[in-house]
Design a protein around this motif. Structure first.
Motif, PDB file in Angstrom:
ATOM      1  N   ASP A   1       0.835  -1.199   0.000  1.00 31.34           N
ATOM      2  CA  ASP A   1       0.000   0.000   0.000  1.00 31.34           C
ATOM      3  C   ASP A   1       0.868   1.247   0.000  1.00 31.34           C
ATOM      4  N   THR A   2       0.229   2.386  -0.284  1.00 31.45           N
ATOM      5  CA  THR A   2       0.865   3.692  -0.093  1.00 31.45           C
ATOM      6  C   THR A   2      -0.062   4.524   0.791  1.00 31.45           C
ATOM      7  N   PHE A   3       0.468   5.012   1.907  1.00 30.67           N
ATOM      8  CA  PHE A   3      -0.302   5.889   2.774  1.00 30.67           C
ATOM      9  C   PHE A   3      -0.037   7.330   2.360  1.00 30.67           C
ATOM     10  N   VAL A   4      -1.122   8.062   2.102  1.00 30.59           N
ATOM     11  CA  VAL A   4      -1.023   9.432   1.619  1.00 30.59           C
ATOM     12  C   VAL A   4      -1.704  10.346   2.644  1.00 30.59           C
ATOM     13  N   VAL A   5      -0.969  11.367   3.100  1.00 24.86           N
ATOM     14  CA  VAL A   5      -1.479  12.257   4.140  1.00 24.86           C
ATOM     15  C   VAL A   5      -1.861  13.595   3.526  1.00 24.86           C
ATOM     16  N   ALA A   6      -3.094  14.024   3.787  1.00 19.01           N
ATOM     17  CA  ALA A   6      -3.581  15.338   3.367  1.00 19.01           C
ATOM     18  C   ALA A   6      -4.037  16.093   4.614  1.00 19.01           C
ATOM     19  N   HIS A   7      -4.467  17.353   4.437  1.00 16.68           N
ATOM     20  CA  HIS A   7      -4.885  18.181   5.565  1.00 16.68           C
ATOM     21  C   HIS A   7      -6.307  18.663   5.308  1.00 16.68           C
ATOM     22  N   LEU A   8      -7.258  18.188   6.147  1.00 21.90           N
ATOM     23  CA  LEU A   8      -8.667  18.554   5.983  1.00 21.90           C
ATOM     24  C   LEU A   8      -9.267  18.845   7.351  1.00 21.90           C
ATOM     25  N   GLY A   9     -10.074  19.886   7.435  1.00 25.05           N
ATOM     26  CA  GLY A   9     -10.744  20.198   8.695  1.00 25.05           C
ATOM     27  C   GLY A   9      -9.796  20.432   9.845  1.00 25.05           C
ATOM     28  N   GLY A  10      -8.585  20.905   9.538  1.00 24.94           N
ATOM     29  CA  GLY A  10      -7.604  21.140  10.587  1.00 24.94           C
ATOM     30  C   GLY A  10      -6.941  19.879  11.104  1.00 24.94           C
ATOM     31  N   LYS A  11      -7.149  18.757  10.415  1.00 23.73           N
ATOM     32  CA  LYS A  11      -6.577  17.470  10.850  1.00 23.73           C
ATOM     33  C   LYS A  11      -5.758  16.851   9.729  1.00 23.73           C
ATOM     34  N   HIS A  12      -4.748  16.059  10.148  1.00 26.63           N
ATOM     35  CA  HIS A  12      -4.039  15.248   9.162  1.00 26.63           C
ATOM     36  C   HIS A  12      -4.889  14.019   8.858  1.00 26.63           C
ATOM     37  N   VAL A  13      -5.167  13.815   7.585  1.00 31.37           N
ATOM     38  CA  VAL A  13      -6.046  12.733   7.151  1.00 31.37           C
ATOM     39  C   VAL A  13      -5.222  11.724   6.359  1.00 31.37           C
TER      40      VAL A  13
ATOM     41  N   ALA B   1      -4.969   8.525   3.854  1.00 34.93           N
ATOM     42  CA  ALA B   1      -5.626   7.724   2.823  1.00 34.93           C
ATOM     43  C   ALA B   1      -4.756   6.513   2.529  1.00 34.93           C
ATOM     44  N   ARG B   2      -5.409   5.395   2.225  1.00 40.32           N
ATOM     45  CA  ARG B   2      -4.671   4.161   1.903  1.00 40.32           C
ATOM     46  C   ARG B   2      -4.881   3.863   0.420  1.00 40.32           C
ATOM     47  N   MET B   3      -3.832   4.050  -0.363  1.00 42.03           N
ATOM     48  CA  MET B   3      -3.942   3.904  -1.812  1.00 42.03           C
ATOM     49  C   MET B   3      -3.114   2.724  -2.299  1.00 42.03           C
ATOM     50  N   ARG B   4      -3.240   2.442  -3.586  1.00 41.27           N
ATOM     51  CA  ARG B   4      -2.470   1.332  -4.167  1.00 41.27           C
ATOM     52  C   ARG B   4      -0.972   1.639  -4.138  1.00 41.27           C
ATOM     53  N   SER B   5      -0.162   0.584  -4.200  1.00 38.12           N
ATOM     54  CA  SER B   5       1.287   0.744  -4.064  1.00 38.12           C
ATOM     55  C   SER B   5       1.903   1.572  -5.186  1.00 38.12           C
ATOM     56  N   ASP B   6       1.292   1.522  -6.395  1.00 40.19           N
ATOM     57  CA  ASP B   6       1.885   2.202  -7.551  1.00 40.19           C
ATOM     58  C   ASP B   6       1.179   3.514  -7.889  1.00 40.19           C
ATOM     59  N   VAL B   7       0.436   4.066  -6.935  1.00 40.94           N
ATOM     60  CA  VAL B   7      -0.331   5.280  -7.216  1.00 40.94           C
ATOM     61  C   VAL B   7       0.625   6.460  -7.475  1.00 40.94           C
ATOM     62  N   PRO B   8       0.401   7.236  -8.558  1.00 41.10           N
ATOM     63  CA  PRO B   8       1.335   8.314  -8.914  1.00 41.10           C
ATOM     64  C   PRO B   8       1.019   9.624  -8.175  1.00 41.10           C
ATOM     65  N   VAL B   9       1.294   9.669  -6.877  1.00 42.96           N
ATOM     66  CA  VAL B   9       1.079  10.901  -6.111  1.00 42.96           C
ATOM     67  C   VAL B   9       2.413  11.366  -5.531  1.00 42.96           C
ATOM     68  N   ARG B  10       2.546  12.705  -5.385  1.00 37.40           N
ATOM     69  CA  ARG B  10       3.790  13.278  -4.842  1.00 37.40           C
ATOM     70  C   ARG B  10       3.480  14.326  -3.783  1.00 37.40           C
ATOM     71  N   ALA B  11       4.308  14.361  -2.765  1.00 36.51           N
ATOM     72  CA  ALA B  11       4.142  15.350  -1.704  1.00 36.51           C
ATOM     73  C   ALA B  11       4.257  16.757  -2.280  1.00 36.51           C
ATOM     74  N   GLY B  12       3.409  17.668  -1.822  1.00 38.97           N
ATOM     75  CA  GLY B  12       3.424  19.048  -2.289  1.00 38.97           C
ATOM     76  C   GLY B  12       2.592  19.287  -3.520  1.00 38.97           C
ATOM     77  N   HIS B  13       1.983  18.233  -4.073  1.00 39.89           N
ATOM     78  CA  HIS B  13       1.155  18.353  -5.274  1.00 39.89           C
ATOM     79  C   HIS B  13      -0.298  17.995  -4.948  1.00 39.89           C
ATOM     80  N   ARG B  14      -1.204  18.474  -5.754  1.00 45.93           N
ATOM     81  CA  ARG B  14      -2.605  18.089  -5.612  1.00 45.93           C
ATOM     82  C   ARG B  14      -2.823  16.723  -6.266  1.00 45.93           C
ATOM     83  N   ALA B  15      -3.759  15.956  -5.700  1.00 50.34           N
ATOM     84  CA  ALA B  15      -4.039  14.625  -6.243  1.00 50.34           C
ATOM     85  C   ALA B  15      -5.510  14.300  -6.027  1.00 50.34           C
ATOM     86  N   PRO B  16      -6.093  13.479  -6.914  1.00 48.54           N
ATOM     87  CA  PRO B  16      -7.495  13.087  -6.739  1.00 48.54           C
ATOM     88  C   PRO B  16      -7.636  12.016  -5.646  1.00 48.54           C
TER      89      PRO B  16
END
Length: 371
Positions: A322-334, A336-351
């Motif tokens: 898996d890949t754990f992806v952390v975002a910031h919503l409602g003043g909290k760190h949230v 997400a548990r995504m697939r291992s090969d998901v193309p997301v990068r820190a500092g960028h927006r992602a769906p």
């Protein structure tokens, strides 16, 4: 009819109630896990079932028989302790047979019982060794063997794996589950490790400060937590708990989460919308497990309410499968548990895709479930 019944059990020291009216019931052959943080009363409850601690109020019944006044030796219960409690001067075989010897069981019968237990636990080659010659996992097997050989009505386990390293804990967990499936004996098992609880139990009792928070199957406790404590305690990573405003938009009830530097993230609460309509204009805690927030292609296609939204990614944590992806919503760190090969990068927006079928909502004041 329940086989083990714990009926309004209270443990009191002076004016302080340690256990506050606990009621539980377990069918014959069930595997009940008592889970909760240190000091919640789970080991005290186990000791009261065993007869090692007195009962202030309430009853413990096994097969319909009241246990309160019975000595531990008369309860037909076997207990496995965290510390193994083996006799260092005795061999493995002698340790396993010791309880039978004390009951004046004939030697031939003792030897047969020890051989059967050694075969079940795959430790026939260890019978002549002393405890000092064994690994931690082997010592725990001997402690289990000493309990098994008595063929009791109920097994009690008090954090039996807490002294083992991480890999050995997983191996022994599998051993205990296999053993239960084979023996079909009623087990009550104490742990503070919620992964152990989830993997072993047929029923889980979550305790906090001597109060039963929730009692149910692992799936019920995990997917439908009764309150914020259970939601946060069960699961690793734990459930995301995010402040959200309940609003009406276009005739529908929605929940809105604040996003830094941009507009609110508005989500359709799905099935929970009808119940949330009773708290319009108020703030609730929106609870959702990490695996219910994923990338679009990894989302459950059978879900009735999937909501896609772009979020700013703060941290990406690859974890093998898996890949754990952390975002910031409602003043909290949230998380997400995504697939291992998901193309997301820190500092960028992602769906992100939210599976709102899995969403739960709590009152932030009472911390009880509202939807």
């Amino acid at each position: 009819m329940a086989f083990l019944e714990i009926d309004r059990l209270v443990k009191r020291y002076g004016a302080t109630d340690i256990l506050k009216g606990i009621s539980l019931s377990v069918e014959e052959g069930g595997f009940l896990v008592l889970v909760g943080p240190s000091g919640c009363g789970k080991s005290t409850l186990l000791s009261m079932i065993a007869g090692l601690d007195s009962i202030s109020e309430g009853e413990v019944r096994i097969a319909g028989k009241r246990m309160n006044e019975l000595h531990p030796s008369q309860r037909d219960i076997a207990m496995v302790f965290q510390s193994y409690a083996l006799y260092p001067n005795m061999s493995v075989a002698e340790n396993i047979a010791f309880g039978l010897e004390m009951r004046k069981v004939p030697k031939a019968e003792r030897d047969k019982a020890v051989a059967e237990v050694a075969e079940i636990l795959q430790m026939g080659h260890l019978l002549k060794r002393k405890p000092s010659q064994l690994s931690g996992g082997q010592r725990q097997r001997v402690a289990m063997g000493r309990a098994l050989v008595r063929n009791p009505q109920v097994f009690l386990f008090d954090e039996p794996l807490s002294n083992l390293d991480a890999k050995l804990r997983v191996d022994m967990r599998t051993e205990i589950k296999r053993l239960h499936q084979r023996m079909k004996t009623t087990i009550v098992y104490v742990t503070h490790d919620q992964i152990e609880a989830m993997t072993l139990a047929t029923q889980i009792a979550v305790l906090r400060d001597g109060v039963l928070q929730q009692f149910g199957t692992p799936a019920e406790v995990y997917n439908n937590p009764a309150n914020v404590f259970v939601a946060d305690f069960m699961g690793s990573p734990s459930m995301n708990l995010i402040p959200a405003a309940v609003r009406a938009e276009n005739g529908k009830t929605v929940v809105a989460l604040q996003r830094e530097g941009e507009g609110d993230l508005v989500l359709d609460p799905g099935q929970a919308g009808e119940k949330l309509s009773a708290v319009l204009g108020k703030t609730v805690l929106f609870g959702i497990r990490p695996e219910a927030i994923t990338d679009h292609d990894g989302a459950d296609r059978n879900a009735r309410t999937l909501v896609d939204a772009e979020c700013q990614v703060e941290v990406v944590e690859p974890a093998g499968s898996d890949t754990f992806v952390v975002a910031h919503l409602g003043g909290k760190h949230v998380i997400a548990r995504m697939r291992s090969d998901v193309p997301v990068r820190a500092g960028h927006r992602a769906p992100f895709t939210f599976n709102m079928d899995k969403a739960v909502f709590f009152d932030p004041q009472t911390e009880q479930r509202v939807a």
